[in-house]
Design a protein around this motif. Structure first.
Motif, PDB file in Angstrom:
ATOM      1  N   ILE A  80       0.845  -1.209   0.000  1.00 54.55           N
ATOM      2  CA  ILE A  80       0.000   0.000   0.000  1.00 54.55           C
ATOM      3  C   ILE A  80       0.873   1.249   0.000  1.00 54.55           C
ATOM      4  N   ILE A  81       1.895   1.245   0.859  1.00 48.87           N
ATOM      5  CA  ILE A  81       2.810   2.392   0.902  1.00 48.87           C
ATOM      6  C   ILE A  81       3.544   2.519  -0.427  1.00 48.87           C
ATOM      7  N   ALA A  82       3.902   1.375  -1.024  1.00 50.71           N
ATOM      8  CA  ALA A  82       4.587   1.397  -2.315  1.00 50.71           C
ATOM      9  C   ALA A  82       3.722   2.064  -3.380  1.00 50.71           C
ATOM     10  N   ILE A  83       2.456   1.696  -3.429  1.00 51.29           N
ATOM     11  CA  ILE A  83       1.583   2.241  -4.476  1.00 51.29           C
ATOM     12  C   ILE A  83       1.368   3.741  -4.278  1.00 51.29           C
ATOM     13  N   HIS A  84       1.200   4.138  -3.013  1.00 46.51           N
ATOM     14  CA  HIS A  84       1.092   5.585  -2.750  1.00 46.51           C
ATOM     15  C   HIS A  84       2.352   6.303  -3.212  1.00 46.51           C
ATOM     16  N   SER A 146      -2.748   1.588  -8.544  1.00 48.97           N
ATOM     17  CA  SER A 146      -1.526   2.224  -9.024  1.00 48.97           C
ATOM     18  C   SER A 146      -1.816   2.984 -10.315  1.00 48.97           C
ATOM     19  N   ASP A 147      -1.227   4.189 -10.441  1.00 47.29           N
ATOM     20  CA  ASP A 147      -1.384   4.960 -11.675  1.00 47.29           C
ATOM     21  C   ASP A 147      -0.397   4.492 -12.738  1.00 47.29           C
ATOM     22  N   ASP A 148       0.686   3.859 -12.252  1.00 49.08           N
ATOM     23  CA  ASP A 148       1.774   3.500 -13.169  1.00 49.08           C
ATOM     24  C   ASP A 148       1.638   2.028 -13.568  1.00 49.08           C
ATOM     25  N   ALA A 149       1.301   1.757 -14.823  1.00 49.48           N
ATOM     26  CA  ALA A 149       1.062   0.390 -15.278  1.00 49.48           C
ATOM     27  C   ALA A 149       2.352  -0.424 -15.370  1.00 49.48           C
ATOM     28  N   SER A 150       3.515   0.241 -15.303  1.00 49.69           N
ATOM     29  CA  SER A 150       4.780  -0.500 -15.446  1.00 49.69           C
ATOM     30  C   SER A 150       5.006  -1.439 -14.256  1.00 49.69           C
ATOM     31  N   LEU A 151       4.285  -1.221 -13.159  1.00 51.53           N
ATOM     32  CA  LEU A 151       4.378  -2.145 -12.016  1.00 51.53           C
ATOM     33  C   LEU A 151       3.980  -3.553 -12.444  1.00 51.53           C
ATOM     34  N   GLN A 152       3.102  -3.600 -13.478  1.00 57.38           N
ATOM     35  CA  GLN A 152       2.587  -4.887 -13.938  1.00 57.38           C
ATOM     36  C   GLN A 152       3.652  -5.777 -14.564  1.00 57.38           C
ATOM     37  N   VAL A 224       8.679  -7.717  -0.872  1.00 61.85           N
ATOM     38  CA  VAL A 224       8.822  -8.105  -2.284  1.00 61.85           C
ATOM     39  C   VAL A 224       7.630  -8.976  -2.701  1.00 61.85           C
ATOM     40  N   ALA A 225       7.247  -9.908  -1.824  1.00 58.89           N
ATOM     41  CA  ALA A 225       6.070 -10.740  -2.118  1.00 58.89           C
ATOM     42  C   ALA A 225       4.840  -9.857  -2.293  1.00 58.89           C
ATOM     43  N   GLY A 226       4.757  -8.820  -1.462  1.00 56.76           N
ATOM     44  CA  GLY A 226       3.646  -7.878  -1.565  1.00 56.76           C
ATOM     45  C   GLY A 226       3.649  -7.164  -2.904  1.00 56.76           C
ATOM     46  N   LEU A 227       4.832  -6.805  -3.397  1.00 51.99           N
ATOM     47  CA  LEU A 227       4.955  -6.140  -4.702  1.00 51.99           C
ATOM     48  C   LEU A 227       4.441  -7.047  -5.816  1.00 51.99           C
ATOM     49  N   VAL A 228       4.813  -8.332  -5.741  1.00 53.56           N
ATOM     50  CA  VAL A 228       4.363  -9.270  -6.769  1.00 53.56           C
ATOM     51  C   VAL A 228       2.840  -9.334  -6.787  1.00 53.56           C
ATOM     52  N   LEU A 229       2.250  -9.422  -5.586  1.00 55.00           N
ATOM     53  CA  LEU A 229       0.784  -9.451  -5.489  1.00 55.00           C
ATOM     54  C   LEU A 229       0.174  -8.167  -6.056  1.00 55.00           C
ATOM     55  N   ALA A 230       0.791  -7.021  -5.713  1.00 46.96           N
ATOM     56  CA  ALA A 230       0.266  -5.733  -6.173  1.00 46.96           C
ATOM     57  C   ALA A 230       0.365  -5.615  -7.688  1.00 46.96           C
ATOM     58  N   SER A 231       1.423  -6.182  -8.246  1.00 46.86           N
ATOM     59  CA  SER A 231       1.630  -6.054  -9.692  1.00 46.86           C
ATOM     60  C   SER A 231       0.559  -6.824 -10.473  1.00 46.86           C
ATOM     61  N   ARG A 232       0.019  -7.872  -9.863  1.00 44.34           N
ATOM     62  CA  ARG A 232      -1.001  -8.662 -10.562  1.00 44.34           C
ATOM     63  C   ARG A 232      -2.296  -7.879 -10.703  1.00 44.34           C
ATOM     64  N   ALA A 233      -2.658  -7.192  -9.627  1.00 38.31           N
ATOM     65  CA  ALA A 233      -3.932  -6.474  -9.650  1.00 38.31           C
ATOM     66  C   ALA A 233      -3.736  -4.992  -9.918  1.00 38.31           C
ATOM     67  N   LEU A 234      -2.485  -4.570  -9.965  1.00 41.90           N
ATOM     68  CA  LEU A 234      -2.144  -3.152 -10.052  1.00 41.90           C
ATOM     69  C   LEU A 234      -2.785  -2.378  -8.900  1.00 41.90           C
ATOM     70  N   SER A 235      -2.940  -3.085  -7.786  1.00 44.09           N
ATOM     71  CA  SER A 235      -3.550  -2.436  -6.623  1.00 44.09           C
ATOM     72  C   SER A 235      -3.175  -3.216  -5.371  1.00 44.09           C
ATOM     73  N   ALA A 236      -3.470  -2.619  -4.226  1.00 43.47           N
ATOM     74  CA  ALA A 236      -3.254  -3.317  -2.967  1.00 43.47           C
ATOM     75  C   ALA A 236      -4.347  -2.936  -1.992  1.00 43.47           C
ATOM     76  N   GLN A 237      -4.547  -3.811  -0.994  1.00 44.09           N
ATOM     77  CA  GLN A 237      -5.550  -3.528   0.036  1.00 44.09           C
ATOM     78  C   GLN A 237      -5.121  -4.218   1.326  1.00 44.09           C
ATOM     79  N   PRO A 238      -5.716  -3.850   2.445  1.00 49.74           N
ATOM     80  CA  PRO A 238      -5.275  -4.423   3.729  1.00 49.74           C
ATOM     81  C   PRO A 238      -5.320  -5.947   3.760  1.00 49.74           C
ATOM     82  N   ALA A 239      -6.205  -6.552   2.976  1.00 49.79           N
ATOM     83  CA  ALA A 239      -6.322  -8.023   3.032  1.00 49.79           C
ATOM     84  C   ALA A 239      -5.374  -8.730   2.069  1.00 49.79           C
TER      85      ALA A 239
END
Lengths: 316, 507
Positions: A80-84, A146-152, A224-239
């Protein structure tokens, strides 16, 4: 006295897990036409990335005799902090912020376990509630996009056989943590502290420092695991990633990382992850009712821990 | 004394893999007698005790109770025949009361509820019979001293109707006074018709109480007969097939110009121990005697930085150790062989190589990465020098005998090449042969200029090894003797000090 028996037991422990994996691969190859296909293999690899990274992460504190149950909480909060940060300052800053946050949260765990003397099980269980709570406060319970699609990029296929970039990240993490644990003096300190903390202290090893750094490593890798998860959805949430640390710990234990500390290796955890995933994959390919998948995986964990205790029964 | 043996073993055999640990052992144990069971570590004493108490099964041979062949598959089978064992590792439920422990398994009850009053009455009866007036039924075992816990174990054995009690090294954890009390109790129990099997490394203790002695060497009986007429020397001969002379040991002469290596000034701990000041010169061996609880180990731990001190300085080779911790102390050239190798000395699941090289791990690394080849060579050398009996240096510690574990612990600190080495109870639970080797190692280290502080409960040991002997009492150094200056009695008197006046030891 029991030397020969001891050696035989050690070996059977080493090869038991390899044997089980090989048997599963052979059975699945023979009984399905799809198992050995490139598509299935790529799929299988991609599925194990997140749990695989977490399993490598948790192996570090586990060898030093402590648990980290806050890994998915760290993954969520740092993602979440990464995406912000990505939305405000761009991708590189976001990646740094993610790993930095993970290490910092690990530091918090470490301080709780060492200086505040809270049992690691309770400390990280409680801190995971704090971290998820913080994540909810930051996001107001919403999904952050995330606004930046390159995370994907992390979840996109690379040129080679369509393996995703995230898979390479996992392989790199497995190799690096493997070297860290097996080949460095820091790794020796981990084993020594996990084997006998009092003896390690008297040998001039700082148990406090070893435990804190172990938590920082598992925190950073969880991020890093969190980043991989975020990159799949291009988003993150507390769960995000909720409950995955238990699968990771189970995988490590199936592979033969000791719950008591002082024994284990990265290859064991990775193999454990494979074994768990192969079961899931097998259920899918064979068209077996997936409702039984959890039953089989749970039974495997029970069997592995019981076998571990049985083989480790000392004849002193 | 009855002529029919209570327990007999016939042609008892036991081996692990190809290793025979008991060879056709035949023994008879008669009611009303105390039997001393002696032998070096690995001689087969524990194996024999474990077979008789049902912990392990023999490969062949028979165990007979009152002439009836019995097969013990588990400790409960032996218990049912009146045989119980009290091991070094006490097996009490620490959070429960003394009475609950004594009657665990057969608590007086009605409809699942414990009849507390009857329990207290039964406890008082057993306690009275043994003369243990100072343990209350409701006392939580955790709050009792080690010696009192042992008494609870003895009460439990009696409450279970035991007729033969095996005691494995019961005096190893006791002070001198407590040991005397236990030996008297053993005598009384035997006089009431019980059989006592006493396993001990303390030959004097055994000789003072045993009627008969069984000596095992390499799994075979080398002596089985009356204790009268035997001496520690003759028993040692039966045990090892050779004699080691402890009495005429003398430390190597010390040069007058040897520089001071360790200087401790005004060391005090928060628990009231201290102030302690002492100096040790290069090549000097200084002994520290005192009762258990007199503060010897506490002083050693504070010097090494394992425990905090509230005042005082520790100086090694004129460099004061600031911000003391074991980590800092090791860097300044201090080492400590601690008193309990299993709890604080070694990592039992790890190999000899891992344990021996852990202190000097930085030496076997380049840029933080291990250089295994150099490490193997160095460990191999030190394993040979200390004569550790092992299959290979990759063997885990838990597979080694106590004496060999202790040698590994010494080797670990020898590799560190310390300037000052503190050794706490260096020969506890170690057999006679390994003891002599450990004395040689200590003398060797001193000859190389290491300053050595040796703490031991075995007074002859410290008297024989040390250039100077310091006696501690109530957390302070009260006497100092030069080698050969004091008799054993004088040292003990100094350690007890005002014992008679204030009616209790400080331990």
């Amino acid at each position: 006295m029991a030397e020969h028996k001891g050696l035989l037991r050690q070996r059977s422990r080493d090869f038991g897990i390899v044997f089980a994996a090989v048997v599963l691969v052979v059975v699945l190859s023979l009984s399905t036409s799809t198992f050995l296909s490139v598509a299935n293999m790529v799929n299988l690899l991609d599925q194990i990335i997140v749990v695989g990274i977490l399993a490598c992460a948790v192996t570090v504190p586990m060898i030093a005799g402590v648990f980290d149950l806050s890994m998915s909480a760290i993954a969520a909060l740092s993602a979440i902090i990464a995406i912000h940060t990505i939305n405000a300052f761009g991708l590189p800053a976001g990646l740094l912020a993610s790993v930095g946050t993970g290490a910092l949260l690990g530091l918090f765990n470490g301080v709780m376990v060492t200086y505040a003397r809270v049992n690691s099980f309770i400390a990280t269980l409680a801190s995971s509630m704090v971290f998820v709570g913080l994540a909810t406060v930051i996001t107001d319970g919403q999904i952050v996009k995330s606004d930046d699609a390159s995370l994907q990029l992390l979840s996109r296929p690379s040129g080679f056989l369509g393996i995703t970039w995230g898979t390479y990240v996992f392989i790199a993490i497995a190799i690096l943590t493997g070297i860290l644990i097996a080949k460095t003096i820091y790794g020796r300190a981990l084993y020594a502290v996990g084997g006998n903390a009092a003896a390690a202290t008297l040998s001039g090893i700082s148990v406090v420092r070893t435990h804190i750094t172990a938590f920082m490593i598992s925190g950073a890798l969880s991020a890093v695991a969190g980043l991989v998860l975020a990159s799949r959805a291009l988003s993150a949430q507390p769960a995000t990633g909720q409950g995955l640390e238990f699968t990771a710990i189970a995988a490590a234990v199936i592979g033969g990382v000791s719950l008591n500390g002082g024994a284990g290796a990265i290859w064991r955890s990775v193999l454990g992850v494979f074994l768990l995933q192969l079961i899931g994959n097998g259920f899918n390919l064979l068209g077996a009712p997936t409702i039984f998948q959890k039953v089989v995986q749970g039974a495997l964990i029970l069997f592995a821990v019981s076998l571990d205790q049985f083989l480790r029964a000392r004849d002193t | 004394m009855s002529d029919t043996p209570f327990l007999s073993v016939r042609s008892l055999r036991k081996s692990y893999a190809r290793n025979v640990v008991l060879h056709d052992v035949d023994l008879d144990f008669r009611p009303g007698r105390v039997y001393g069971l002696l032998g070096e570590n690995g001689a087969g004493k524990s194996t024999l005790a474990k077979i008789v108490s049902g912990l392990i099964e023999a490969d062949s041979g028979t165990v007979e109770v009152e002439g009836q062949a019995r097969h013990f598959k588990a400790p409960k089978d032996a218990l049912a025949q009146g045989i119980s064992i009290i091991t070094q590792e006490q097996t009490l439920a620490l959070d429960r009361s003394a009475a609950e422990n004594v009657f665990s398994g057969n608590l007086p009850q009605r409809a699942g509820f414990v009849k507390e009053k009857e329990l207290r009455g039964e406890f008082a009866r057993v306690a009275g019979k043994l003369g243990f007036s100072d343990i209350a039924a409701a006392t939580v075992v955790k709050t009792l001293s080690i010696a009192k816990r042992q008494q609870v174990e003895i009460m439990r054995a009696l409450a279970r109707g035991s007729r033969l009690i095996i005691m494995d090294e019961p005096t190893a954890i006791l002070s001198t006074v407590e040991t005397q009390q236990l030996l008297q109790l053993i005598r009384r129990l035997a006089d009431e018709g019980l059989v006592i099997l006493l396993i001990s490394h303390f030959l004097e203790d055994v000789l003072s109480v045993a009627d008969d002695v069984v000596v095992l060497r390499d799994g075979a009986v080398t002596y089985f007969g009356p204790a009268t007429g035997q001496t520690p020397r003759s028993l040692t001969e039966h045990m090892v097939g050779r004699v080691i002379d402890f009495e005429h040991q003398r430390p190597a002469p010390l040069s007058e110009h040897a520089p001071v290596r360790l200087r401790v000034e005004g060391l005090r701990r928060a628990d009231g121990i201290g102030p302690v000041s002492l100096t040790i010169r290069a090549g000097e061996i200084v002994g520290m005697a005192g009762l258990i609880g007199s503060g010897r180990t506490e002083v050693a731990r504070a010097i090494f930085g394992a425990d905090p001190k509230v005042a005082g300085t520790v100086t090694v080779d004129d460099v004061e150790i600031a911000h003391a911790s074991p980590r800092v102390s090791v860097r300044h050239g201090l080492g400590m062989v601690c008193e309990n190798r299993k709890e604080q000395g070694l990592s039992l699941i790890h190999s000899i190589r891992d344990n021996d090289s852990i202190v000097v791990r930085d030496r076997f690394a380049r840029f933080g990465f291990r250089t295994v080849r150099a490490e193997k060579a160095a460990v191999r050398a030190v394993v040979e020098r200390t004569d550790v009996k092992c299959r290979s240096m990759e063997q885990p510690i838990w597979q080694l005998s106590g004496g060999n574990q202790q040698k590994v612990l010494f080797a670990k600190w020898m590799m560190a090449e310390p300037k000052v080495l503190i050794v706490d109870e260096p020969t506890r639970g170690v057999d006679v042969g390994a003891k002599a080797q450990i004395y040689d190692i200590i003398a060797d280290l001193a000859a190389q200029g290491v300053a050595i502080l040796i703490i031991s409960s075995e007074i002859e040991e410290v008297m024989g090894l040390s250039h100077r002997l310091l006696v501690m009492r109530r957390g302070q150094l009260v006497r100092e003797f030069a080698w050969g200056e004091a008799s054993r009695a004088e040292v003990i008197a100094a350690a007890f000090g005002d014992y008679d006046n204030d009616g209790g030891s400080n331990g």
